[in-house]
Design a protein around this motif. Structure first.
Motif, short mmCIF file in Angstrom:
data_model
loop_
_atom_site.label_atom_id
_atom_site.label_comp_id
_atom_site.label_asym_id
_atom_site.label_seq_id
_atom_site.Cartn_x
_atom_site.Cartn_y
_atom_site.Cartn_z
N PHE A 236 0.84 -1.20 0.00
CA PHE A 236 0.00 0.00 0.00
C PHE A 236 0.88 1.26 0.00
O PHE A 236 0.70 2.17 -0.79
N LEU A 237 1.87 1.26 0.88
CA LEU A 237 2.76 2.42 0.98
C LEU A 237 3.62 2.57 -0.27
O LEU A 237 3.78 3.66 -0.81
N ALA A 238 4.17 1.42 -0.72
CA ALA A 238 5.11 1.49 -1.83
C ALA A 238 4.44 1.94 -3.12
O ALA A 238 5.09 2.44 -4.02
N ARG A 239 3.11 1.77 -3.16
CA ARG A 239 2.39 2.25 -4.34
C ARG A 239 2.16 3.76 -4.28
O ARG A 239 1.68 4.34 -5.23
N GLY B 83 4.62 9.45 -2.24
CA GLY B 83 4.61 10.59 -1.32
C GLY B 83 4.46 10.12 0.12
O GLY B 83 5.22 10.48 1.02
N LEU B 84 3.45 9.27 0.31
CA LEU B 84 3.16 8.74 1.63
C LEU B 84 4.32 7.86 2.10
O LEU B 84 4.71 7.88 3.27
N TYR B 85 4.89 7.10 1.16
CA TYR B 85 6.02 6.23 1.45
C TYR B 85 7.19 7.05 1.99
O TYR B 85 7.80 6.72 3.01
N ARG C 131 10.49 8.20 6.25
CA ARG C 131 11.32 9.23 6.88
C ARG C 131 11.09 9.21 8.39
O ARG C 131 12.02 9.17 9.18
N LEU C 132 9.80 9.21 8.77
CA LEU C 132 9.47 9.19 10.20
C LEU C 132 9.92 7.88 10.84
O LEU C 132 10.53 7.87 11.90
#
Lengths: 240, 256, 474
Positions: free
Chosen positions: C410-413, C416-418, C423-424
């Motif tokens: 989900f994230l890797a798609r 931006g969110l990834y 980073r966090l």
């Protein structure tokens, strides 16, 4: 038409449905017929494809590598001596069961009168059996034996010691040549494949306990090959 | 698009593990490529999709692969400091899109241009020698994907041979898996632990003070086990040594 | 055999805690690969022969119906009989009825994995027959009431002390003073005992490594010679085998034989390679009066025409398990069914169902060593991966594994969110990792941190740092 219901019909039906989608039926049948009628040779390693004298050397080397022993003798008349001397050197009784093979029967066994020779199939208590071989295959030092009226398979499995009389002229380079010989011989006799055809490569062995390699599992613990005749020229094959 | 032989435009596929866990490997890779005359670009990227692909999640893998194919569309070459991720692109992207008339050709196009780092330097660029020094006794683990999917075996050794001060002792059973295996190590942790323990014992047997390999997953696995055993062996990605990029402490080795 | 593959994890754990097994596997994992490597090095054409082996088996499978029909016709012409069996139950019934018709009381057996697959021994014993395995390794596991742990080395998992203990327990005639401390002592004891069985048996049952359509022959390879005694001495010879073993000609079998032993044990050729064709002929000196071939399907035909068809090329050499680091760690019994190792991971789900066998294709690191040694180039990792696809589609794998991967995907798609999340996340992990630079324990990663530390990330992602450095460049 009734639904196919024998196991044979079900299995062949499933196979046909799966393979039919990817093949041309007429071409497939032709390819199969052709391959069976005239079996093509696949890639054959170069090792065994050498001139006959080198085949004999290779045979000896490969057989020795798998713990068989090979003893060349000049002519069939020397075989009784080779057999008797081998038995005495290994403290074995001077008694052998011999396959009723024409070439073995033609050997002048009476040159060693103390050697007790009985022709016929192996008995459970025969310590030593002598057989011929249809061919020796150089690439792996293997012997080709075939059951029939002149050889019984247990001769090569029941005794502790298996002696094989092989003419140097019967050594071929590779398995494929051995099959050609076998096919020719059987065709000449009007027969199909013999009941049991065995390639014997060294004495019986096992490594089933702790991967420790041991000889003399169920079959013979010793395989001794008496190689008859000079390799290069003049030797008559014992078997056409 | 003709490749500028002197200065090909090389996209760095940094791999998610290097991106997140060990940026130093990314910088080492950039340095090696630039030293060899490449123009390096780093398109925005996430993951090549291998974990999804190997877990049988074909749709997710395809989405991630498409993003990679798009991201690297204008590069002459794509280079990853990983045999595993490069293998994913080279072998499995074409397989993933083999029945897709639109993405199939694109996947093939990317696959042909993608290389593992040491193999790219040696086989494609013909690099004979890197300028680096490492005073250490190293041993090298051949990561499975690089070794068996891409034939990476001699390339890192050839480059390491030119590193001044470095002595290499071959690792016994160097070609046997370390037990990482992507999701394998979390799905079957005990089996993975047994495998990495055997690997740690082999490393110890060499007497080397440094263990190198070309894939972050394997390196984290082996470093993790060596540290748990209290081993002093330093674990680093081969690119760090080849680039002389030693600013980061060894993997799992704390801050210096 | 009743499958226990669903308990793979528990069985693997028990296996790794067994010191005898660990000792055996330690010897095994270097010994067999070394022998194979030496045999391969001695034959320059070996790699090309692997291509030939693949080609031959692919051809045979593409024409399987035609070659099976020809095989059957040739067996019949030679005076033998072919019995087709869709299921293990049909195979057992066919053999039982042959034994009954022959009035058999004792059956000797050569090694056959298909026999394990159909659970033949139990069925024959239930019917009152004495059944004796004659391969040394098979005999040992028979008296232990175990399954083989390897397809060509069934008693691989045992020490000689364990075997000696079993012999003393079962061979009640044994003089307690007799030494059984060496493998050779054990072999002698087994040989003498089994010889009586060979001579007394009414029916001999063997498997087959190959079937030859051209001649109607079944082929067995053994090193001990037990298979030949099993099939030559009794009145009836039954060959229990499976449909995918047929090859066209003697030439084709020869090519596969050049691959088989070298891949399996590193021998150039096994000691005995025997081609059996029909029963005793009128002029023959010896041989059985009856010759039967039982051809088992058991789900194999359903693999034809699918991507899994490639698994049917298998010639059962065992090279894949000999080279498998997972097999080396856990041994064969952990797999819980007849065929262990990489080939088991591919065919077991087809034969016993994916739900039962789902662990097996998952328990692989995809290191690819199996494929690199397979004599017929079966793409084992690819086929295991295909099972994982089927498993994913059927949602058979545990929830947390799927959710974890799903979250990652989900994230890797979403780049931006990834970027934001990683980073966090890495910042947090980097800080938590502190000066040590690693974790002894991480929540949700207990599998990893059970046996190894988790190296902490250095704190910032490469992509962030790289962009920053690019901006700083003049």
């Amino acid at each position: 038409m009734p639904a196919p219901d024998t196991p044979r019909d079900t299995i062949l039906g499933t196979i046909r449905r799966a393979v039919a989608t990817v093949r041309d039926e007429t071409a497939a049948r032709a390819a199969v017929e052709q391959r069976l009628a005239a079996p093509p040779r696949n890639l054959i390693p170069a090792r065994g494809q050498v001139p006959p004298p080198q085949q004999v050397e290779l045979f000896q080397r490969m057989a020795t590598l798998v713990a068989a022993t090979v003893e060349p003798v000049a002519e069939p008349g020397r075989v009784p001596h080779a057999v008797a001397d081998y038995l005495s050197a290994h403290n074995l009784p001077a008694r052998v069961r011999v396959a009723p093979d024409a070439a073995l029967q033609a050997i002048p066994w009476d040159r060693r009168p103390t050697l007790e020779v009985g022709f016929g199939p192996a008995r459970a208590d025969d310590p030593v059996c002598v057989t011929a071989a249809l061919a020796g295959v150089a690439e792996t030092g293997s012997l080709l034996l075939a059951s029939g009226a002149d050889h019984a398979a247990p001769l090569a499995f029941l005794p502790h010691t298996h002696l094989v009389v092989l003419s140097a002229a019967d050594i071929v380079g590779v398995y494929e040549e051995a099959w050609d010989r076998l096919r020719r011989r059987q065709a000449d006799r009007g027969l199909g494949m013999p009941r049991a055809v065995t390639l014997v490569t060294g004495p019986s062995r096992t490594a089933d306990i702790e991967q420790t390699s041991l000889l003399h599992a169920h079959g013979p613990g010793r395989l001794h090959i008496i190689l008859v005749g000079p390799p290069a020229h003049g030797a008559e094959p014992l078997h056409g | 698009m003709p490749v500028d032989a002197k200065s090909p435009r090389v996209g760095l596929m940094v791999t998610c593990l290097v991106d997140l866990m060990r940026p130093a490997v990314g910088f080492a890779t950039v340095r090696l490529l630039e030293q060899a005359g490449c123009t390096v670009v780093v398109p925005e990227q996430t993951c090549c999709g291998q974990p999804a692909w190997n877990s049988g999640e074909r749709a997710a893998a395809a989405d991630l692969a498409k993003a990679m194919i798009r991201a690297f569309a204008d590069c002459d070459y794509v280079v990853a400091p990983s045999g595993s991720c490069a293998g994913m692109v080279r072998l499995h992207y074409p397989e993933l899109f083999k029945d897709d008339p639109e993405w199939g050709p694109k996947a093939h196009h990317l696959a042909r241009r993608t290389h593992e780092l040491t193999s790219f330097l040696v086989d494609v660029l013909g690099v004979e020698r890197v300028e680096a020094r490492y005073d250490g006794h190293v041993t090298y683990h051949d990561s499975c994907s690089g070794l068996r999917e891409l034939g990476v075996k001699e390339q890192p050794r050839r480059l390491l041979a030119g590193v001044e001060g470095l002595r290499l002792t071959e690792l016994p059973e160097a070609e046997v898996c370390c037990g990482f295996g992507g999701t394998f190590c979390v799905k079957y942790p005990e089996i993975s632990a047994k495998m990495v323990s055997d690997k740690a014992a082999a490393v110890a047997a060499t007497g080397a003070d440094t263990l190198l390999a070309g894939d972050m997953g394997c390196l984290m696995n082996m470093a993790g086990r060596l540290h748990r055993l209290g081993s002093p062996v330093a674990v680093r990605h081969v690119a760090e040594i080849l680039a002389g990029e030693l600013s980061a402490p060894p993997i799992g080795g704390g801050k210096s | 055999m009743i499958p226990a593959s669903h308990a793979f994890k528990e069985r693997a754990r028990a296996a790794m805690a067994d010191p005898d097994l660990t000792r055996a596997l330690t010897k095994f994992k270097t010994g067999f690969p070394l022998k194979r490597a030496q045999a391969v090095a001695a034959l320059p054409e070996f790699e090309a022969l692997r291509d030939e082996g693949k080609r031959i088996k692919d051809h045979a499978l593409a024409h399987l119906d035609l070659y099976l029909e020809r095989f059957e016709a040739k067996v019949t012409a030679a005076g033998g009989q072919v019995h087709w069996a869709r299921t293990p139950a049909e195979a057992r019934a066919a053999i039982l009825s042959i034994c009954r018709a022959a009035g058999a009381r004792m059956v000797t057996k050569g090694k056959s994995m298909v026999s394990e697959e159909v659970g033949l021994n139990a069925a024959l014993e239930e019917a009152g027959l004495e059944v004796v395995e004659t391969d040394l390794g098979e005999y040992i596991i028979q008296i232990r009431k175990e399954a083989p742990s390897h397809i060509i080395a069934p008693a691989l998992h045992l020490s000689k002390e364990q075997v000696a203990e079993d012999f003393r327990r079962v061979h009640t005639h044994l003089d307690p003073a007799r030494s059984l401390s060496e493998p050779s002592d054990l072999l002698t004891e087994a040989r003498v005992l089994l010889r009586e069985k060979f001579l007394a048996a009414d029916v001999g049952i063997t498997g087959a490594n190959f079937l030859i359509a051209e001649t109607g022959s079944t082929v067995i390879v053994t090193n001990e010679g037990n298979g030949d005694l099993t099939q030559s001495l009794p009145r009836v010879h039954v060959v229990l085998t499976s449909i995918e073993k047929v090859v066209p000609t003697l030439e084709d079998a020869s090519t596969l034989l050049r691959l088989l032993a070298r891949s399996a044990t590193g021998q150039e050729l096994s000691t005995y390679t025997t081609f059996s064709t029909g029963p005793r002929r009128p002029d023959d000196l010896d041989g059985p009066e009856q010759f039967h071939v039982v051809l088992l399907d058991n789900g194999r035909s359903a693999l034809l025409g699918t991507e899994m068809q490639e698994a049917l090329r298998c010639i059962r050499c065992g090279a894949c398990m000999n080279h498998c680091p997972v097999y080396h760690a856990v041994g064969g019994h952990a797999y819980g069914w007849v065929y262990p190792g990489p080939i088991g991971a591919v065919i077991d789900p087809a034969l016993i169902g994916l739900e039962e066998a789902r662990h097996l294709p998952n328990a692989s690191t995809f290191c690819g060593r199996c494929e690199s040694v397979c004599p017929v180039r079966i793409p084992l990792p690819r086929l295991m991966r295909l099972w994982r696809e089927k498993e994913a589609a059927a949602r058979l794998s545990p929830g947390p594994q799927r959710w974890g991967l799903g979250l990652w995907a989900f994230l890797a798609r979403r780049p931006g969110l990834y970027r934001l999340t990683t980073r966090l996340g890495m910042g947090l992990l980097g800080t938590m990792g502190g000066r040590r630079g690693r974790f002894r324990y991480l929540p949700l990663a207990g599998g990893w941190t059970g046996a190894r530390d988790f190296p902490a990330p250095t704190g910032r992602t490469f992509q962030d740092l790289y962009r920053e450095s690019q901006r700083a460049r003049p």
